[in-house]
Design a protein around this motif. Structure first.
Motif, PDB file in Angstrom:
ATOM      1  N   ILE A   1       0.839  -1.189   0.000  1.00 48.85           N
ATOM      2  CA  ILE A   1       0.000   0.000   0.000  1.00 48.85           C
ATOM      3  C   ILE A   1       0.873   1.238   0.000  1.00 48.85           C
ATOM      4  N   THR A   2       0.459   2.239  -0.757  1.00 48.24           N
ATOM      5  CA  THR A   2       1.051   3.564  -0.656  1.00 48.24           C
ATOM      6  C   THR A   2      -0.084   4.564  -0.495  1.00 48.24           C
ATOM      7  N   VAL A   3       0.198   5.646   0.184  1.00 50.70           N
ATOM      8  CA  VAL A   3      -0.792   6.710   0.332  1.00 50.70           C
ATOM      9  C   VAL A   3      -0.178   8.031  -0.122  1.00 50.70           C
ATOM     10  N   ASP A   4      -1.006   8.872  -0.707  1.00 56.00           N
ATOM     11  CA  ASP A   4      -0.590  10.203  -1.117  1.00 56.00           C
ATOM     12  C   ASP A   4      -1.236  11.186  -0.150  1.00 56.00           C
ATOM     13  N   GLN A   5      -0.477  11.615   0.838  1.00 57.92           N
ATOM     14  CA  GLN A   5      -1.019  12.503   1.862  1.00 57.92           C
ATOM     15  C   GLN A   5      -1.447  13.845   1.291  1.00 57.92           C
ATOM     16  N   ASP A   6      -0.866  14.260   0.179  1.00 58.26           N
ATOM     17  CA  ASP A   6      -1.264  15.523  -0.449  1.00 58.26           C
ATOM     18  C   ASP A   6      -2.664  15.442  -1.056  1.00 58.26           C
TER      19      ASP A   6
ATOM     20  N   ALA B   1      -3.230   3.762  -2.882  1.00 57.45           N
ATOM     21  CA  ALA B   1      -2.895   2.924  -4.039  1.00 57.45           C
ATOM     22  C   ALA B   1      -2.462   1.548  -3.558  1.00 57.45           C
ATOM     23  N   LEU B   2      -2.929   0.519  -4.257  1.00 63.33           N
ATOM     24  CA  LEU B   2      -2.584  -0.864  -3.934  1.00 63.33           C
ATOM     25  C   LEU B   2      -1.759  -1.449  -5.073  1.00 63.33           C
ATOM     26  N   ASP B   3      -0.637  -2.051  -4.733  1.00 65.43           N
ATOM     27  CA  ASP B   3       0.220  -2.722  -5.718  1.00 65.43           C
ATOM     28  C   ASP B   3       0.253  -4.205  -5.388  1.00 65.43           C
ATOM     29  N   GLY B   4       0.151  -5.027  -6.419  1.00 66.58           N
ATOM     30  CA  GLY B   4       0.253  -6.471  -6.229  1.00 66.58           C
ATOM     31  C   GLY B   4      -1.013  -7.105  -5.706  1.00 66.58           C
ATOM     32  N   GLU B   5      -2.157  -6.586  -6.125  1.00 64.25           N
ATOM     33  CA  GLU B   5      -3.438  -7.151  -5.659  1.00 64.25           C
ATOM     34  C   GLU B   5      -3.609  -8.566  -6.140  1.00 64.25           C
TER      35      GLU B   5
END
Length: 65
Positions: free
Chosen positions: A3-8, A61-65
């Motif tokens: 998981i990644t998050v874009d705090q902006d 964002a999810l990578d590798g679902e």
């Protein structure tokens, strides 16, 4: 899954925290998402998917679902 998050992008709705409280939190001062677990377990998979799908600002964002 990673998981990644874009705090902006985050608008602070808090839906991610409600959906997956072991994975997401919010900053006290402005409600912006904080990622607690970048690589959740399989048991958390559905909750994380739901959190990402429900995010009104598409900050998760999810990578590798």
């Amino acid at each position: 899954m990673r998981i990644t998050v874009d705090q902006d992008k985050c608008c602070g709705s808090g839906g991610c925290v409600l959906a997956a409280p072991d994975v997401f939190d919010q900053r006290d001062e402005d409600g912006v998402v904080v990622l607690l677990t970048p690589e959740p377990t399989q048991d958390q998979f559905r909750a994380v998917q739901g959190a990402a799908a429900a995010c009104p600002s598409s900050a998760i964002a999810l990578d590798g679902e």
